[in-house]
Design an enzyme around this catalytic site. Structure first.
Site, short mmCIF file in Angstrom:
data_model
loop_
_atom_site.label_atom_id
_atom_site.label_comp_id
_atom_site.label_asym_id
_atom_site.label_seq_id
_atom_site.Cartn_x
_atom_site.Cartn_y
_atom_site.Cartn_z
N LYS A 20 -7.71 -28.08 29.59
CA LYS A 20 -6.86 -29.00 30.38
C LYS A 20 -6.44 -28.43 31.65
O LYS A 20 -6.28 -28.93 32.57
CB LYS A 20 -5.74 -29.50 29.67
CG LYS A 20 -4.45 -30.20 30.53
CD LYS A 20 -3.23 -30.24 29.75
CE LYS A 20 -2.43 -30.41 30.48
NZ LYS A 20 -1.56 -29.08 30.88
N ASN A 21 -6.17 -27.02 31.49
CA ASN A 21 -5.47 -26.32 32.85
C ASN A 21 -6.32 -25.47 33.50
O ASN A 21 -6.31 -24.82 34.70
CB ASN A 21 -4.59 -25.06 32.27
CG ASN A 21 -3.21 -25.80 31.67
OD1 ASN A 21 -2.80 -26.95 31.91
ND2 ASN A 21 -2.21 -25.00 31.16
N ARG A 98 0.56 -32.87 37.20
CA ARG A 98 0.70 -31.89 37.99
C ARG A 98 -0.27 -31.52 39.23
O ARG A 98 -0.16 -30.94 40.02
CB ARG A 98 1.22 -30.52 37.41
CG ARG A 98 2.34 -30.76 36.36
CD ARG A 98 3.29 -29.59 36.33
NE ARG A 98 4.01 -29.22 37.82
CZ ARG A 98 4.84 -29.84 38.19
NH1 ARG A 98 5.44 -30.98 37.69
NH2 ARG A 98 5.38 -29.45 39.40
N CYS A 122 4.85 -32.39 31.93
CA CYS A 122 6.02 -31.98 30.76
C CYS A 122 7.20 -31.90 31.68
O CYS A 122 7.38 -31.07 32.53
CB CYS A 122 5.39 -31.11 30.14
SG CYS A 122 4.04 -31.26 29.09
N ASP A 312 2.82 -22.42 26.63
CA ASP A 312 2.56 -23.56 25.86
C ASP A 312 2.09 -23.29 24.47
O ASP A 312 1.89 -24.19 23.84
CB ASP A 312 1.19 -23.87 26.80
CG ASP A 312 1.28 -24.25 28.29
OD1 ASP A 312 2.51 -24.35 28.58
OD2 ASP A 312 0.26 -24.78 28.98
N VAL A 334 9.44 -18.57 31.02
CA VAL A 334 8.85 -19.33 31.62
C VAL A 334 9.46 -20.58 32.38
O VAL A 334 9.53 -20.86 33.56
CB VAL A 334 7.40 -19.71 31.39
CG1 VAL A 334 6.63 -20.14 32.40
CG2 VAL A 334 6.81 -18.13 30.91
C1 LIG Z 1 -1.71 -27.83 34.95
C2 LIG Z 1 -1.29 -26.61 34.54
O1 LIG Z 1 -1.99 -25.74 34.62
N1 LIG Z 1 -0.21 -26.42 33.95
C3 LIG Z 1 0.21 -25.21 33.56
C4 LIG Z 1 0.64 -24.22 34.83
O2 LIG Z 1 1.87 -25.31 35.10
P1 LIG Z 1 2.33 -24.59 36.46
O3 LIG Z 1 1.46 -24.36 37.46
O4 LIG Z 1 3.12 -26.21 37.15
O5 LIG Z 1 3.44 -23.70 36.20
P2 LIG Z 1 4.00 -22.41 37.31
O6 LIG Z 1 3.16 -21.12 36.69
O7 LIG Z 1 3.91 -22.90 38.73
O8 LIG Z 1 5.58 -22.33 36.82
C5 LIG Z 1 6.05 -21.42 36.00
C6 LIG Z 1 7.40 -21.18 36.81
O9 LIG Z 1 7.58 -21.17 38.03
C7 LIG Z 1 8.36 -21.87 38.71
N2 LIG Z 1 8.07 -22.62 40.05
C8 LIG Z 1 6.73 -22.85 40.11
C9 LIG Z 1 6.42 -23.42 41.29
C10 LIG Z 1 7.07 -23.36 42.43
O10 LIG Z 1 6.79 -24.02 43.56
N3 LIG Z 1 8.41 -23.02 42.31
C11 LIG Z 1 8.88 -22.56 40.86
O11 LIG Z 1 10.11 -22.27 40.89
C12 LIG Z 1 8.52 -23.14 37.68
O12 LIG Z 1 9.65 -23.99 37.66
C13 LIG Z 1 8.40 -22.58 36.32
O13 LIG Z 1 9.66 -22.04 35.80
O14 LIG Z 1 1.22 -23.18 34.42
C14 LIG Z 1 2.59 -23.16 33.35
C15 LIG Z 1 2.71 -21.77 32.93
O15 LIG Z 1 1.47 -21.00 32.38
C16 LIG Z 1 1.73 -23.84 32.00
O16 LIG Z 1 2.94 -24.06 31.21
C17 LIG Z 1 1.43 -25.30 32.37
O17 LIG Z 1 0.56 -25.53 31.10
C1 LIG Z 2 3.07 -27.91 30.49
C2 LIG Z 2 1.92 -28.27 30.47
O1 LIG Z 2 1.36 -29.04 31.20
P1 LIG Z 2 1.50 -29.75 32.50
O2 LIG Z 2 1.84 -28.44 33.51
O3 LIG Z 2 0.34 -30.41 32.65
O4 LIG Z 2 2.83 -30.35 32.48
C3 LIG Z 2 0.95 -27.90 29.13
O5 LIG Z 2 0.02 -28.32 29.20
O6 LIG Z 2 1.79 -27.49 28.09
#
Ligand SMILES: CC(=O)N[C@H]1[C@@H](OP(=O)(O)OP(=O)(O)OC[C@H]2O[C@@H](n3ccc(=O)[nH]c3=O)[C@H](O)[C@@H]2O)O[C@H](CO)[C@@H](O)[C@@H]1O
Ligand SMILES: C=C(OP(=O)(O)O)C(=O)O
Length: 438
Positions: A20-21, A98, A122, A312, A334
């Site tokens: 999914k990711n 997202r 989520c 996750d 995280v």
């Molecule tokens: C679709 C997808 O791939 N989702 C995954 C992706 O989410 P996603 O890419 O949204 O997660 P991020 O790694 O960006 O987020 C990690 C942390 O960074 C913070 N942050 C992120 C971006 C930003 O602009 N500012 C900021 O502060 C977030 O709030 C969070 O606390 O990686 C996460 C961490 O492995 C996983 O849990 C999710 O399943």
């Molecule tokens: C946090 C998750 O996904 P998403 O970033 O798509 O919300 C997840 O797959 O557990």
């Protein structure tokens, strides 16, 4: 609503397909090519449907391969007629996932503009997109927040740049990759995330003709090129779905063979699984996970970016940990708010206490900031069926496992949220012997 009668071990085989990711992001990458792309291992999940809809709104032709999408999950993506979609139609996808934020770079390169609807995903923290927007501005994009989403414009070709991420965000790293590959000049990214799904995205972009070097210490260098071609790629398997089924085997005292599971991306999870008392057997076509009988052992862990323990995996594993002897501790580093799902577990009889302190050796961004981001689980406790409202994807799957591990009947409401990341989960559960009825 799903009625779940618990108390029986889950036993049998489930198959996992592409992650999914990774899959929805690979689909977005097809926008960068001048020729069609073929993606294999695509699961039938809601996030794939959402991205299919968004790509089609932008003129990409998306079609299933010769076997429908049953066996190989083959998807053909043809970006020959990319065009701006109507904002009203795009806006209908607001709050869905997202992934839309990753359309920015590819659309700016093809069309010079992009409209991105408000994101979903989520609810496990604030999930700001400040890193994404800062990065896009550095490449030269004009970024305006509007009430319904974000409007972006590139008045000339985007320019390679130097970026240092304050935290190794998965999405922001992907934003840089998908934008830098066709920007003019070199981009240097420091503080990059290096999750396996990112490495797979880099492999796919390399197939398209991109020049990307991954150095030590989270440094990635991208030399922009004038054009890219389509890719043929098989998505890496979903390590998070695999870990979820493994936790389901442990929580219900069961035995599940996860066909298609791949070991290298799960090394950290497998170590923890073994230390808690689970047994696994890595086979050529997948991994078998089982509860060997006897007592599970308590454990302390901290979630982290790769190669640490993936956040996750945390939620489903918490359910198994309610069955371990003694005190288990989980420090979530995280997301600031990923323990909301434990309310329902407490209603079912679990003993879980949440703390604002960092209960682990790694001081994290949430320490002293009033977030309940550490959990202490005292076990083993018998779980009993109850009424549950699914809060999010992993939380929802965790609630299902808990209901299956519990004595008695549970009513699980809002299960459609689970479709966003778990393919055919109801059929899979029934195949494992779960007593569930819609
Ligand atoms: C679709 C997808 O791939 N989702 C995954 C992706 O989410 P996603 O890419 O949204 O997660 P991020 O790694 O960006 O987020 C990690 C942390 O960074 C913070 N942050 C992120 C971006 C930003 O602009 N500012 C900021 O502060 C977030 O709030 C969070 O606390 O990686 C996460 C961490 O492995 C996983 O849990 C999710 O399943
Ligand atoms: C946090 C998750 O996904 P998403 O970033 O798509 O919300 C997840 O797959 O557990």
């Amino acid at each position: 609503m799903l009625e779940v009668r618990g108390g029986n071990p889950l036993d049998g085989t489930v198959r996992v397909r592409g992650a999914k990711n990774l899959v929805p992001k690979a689909m977005v990458a097809s926008l960068l090519g001048e020729t069609p792309s073929v993606l294999r291992g695509v699961p039938q999940i809601r996030d794939v449907e959402i991205v299919t809809g968004l790509l089609e709104l932008h003129g990409v032709r998306v079609a299933s391969g010769p076997d429908g999408d049953q066996t190989d999950g083959e998807l053909h993506l043809d970006p020959a007629d990319v065009a701006s979609g109507s904002i009203v139609d795009i806006d209908a996808h607001a709050g869905s996932s997202r992934i839309p934020i990753l359309f920015c770079g590819p659309l700016l390169h093809s069309l010079g503009q992009a409209f991105i609807p408000d994101l979903g995903g989520c609810h496990i923290g604030d999930r700001p997109i400040n890193f994404h927007l800062d990065v896009l501005r550095k490449f030269g994009a004009e970024v305006d927040k509007t009430p319904g989403g974000i409007m972006l414009k590139a008045h000339s070709r985007l320019q390679g740049t130097k970026v240092e991420l304050p935290y190794p965000s998965v999405g922001a790293t992907e934003q840089v990759l998908l934008t830098a590959v066709r920007a003019e000049g070199v981009t240097e990214l420091r503080g990059a995330a290096i999750e396996p799904e990112i490495m797979d995205l880099i492999a796919l972009l390399q197939k398209m003709g991109a020049i990307i070097t991954v150095d030590t210490d989270r440094v990635v260098r991208i030399e922009g090129v004038d054009s890219l071609r389509g890719f043929i790629h098989r998505a890496l398997p979903d390590r998070n779905e695999t870990a979820s089924w493994a936790s389901a085997a442990l929580a219900t005292g069961g035995d599940i063979f996860v066909e298609g599971a791949s070991q290298p991306e799960l090394i950290t999870f497998l170590n923890v699984f073994r230390k808690i008392g689970g047994e696994f057997d890595v086979q050529e076509t997948g991994i078998r996970f089982r509860h060997p009988g006897g007592k599970l052992r308590s454990f302390a862990l901290e979630t982290d970016v790769h190669p640490g323990f993936m956040t996750d995996w945390q939620q489903p594993l918490v359910v198994a940990m309610t069955q371990a002897e003694g005190l288990s501790i989980i420090h979530e580093t995280v997301y600031e708010n990923r323990f909301g799902f434990t309310d329902a577990l407490r209603d079912m009889g679990a003993q879980i206490q949440l703390y604002r302190e960092c209960l682990g050796g790694t001081p994290c961004r949430f320490g002293r900031r009033n977030y309940q981001h550490s959990a202490v689980i005292s076990g083993p406790t018998d779980l009993k069926g109850t009424r549950i409202d699914v809060p999010d994807l992993r939380g929802g799957f965790s609630h299902l496992i808990a209901a299956l591990a519990a004595q008695g009947t549970s009513e699980v409401h809002g299960i459609e949220l689970i479709n966003r990341g778990y393919e055919n989960f109801l059929d899979k559960l029934i195949g494992l012997g779960a007593e569930v009825s819609a």
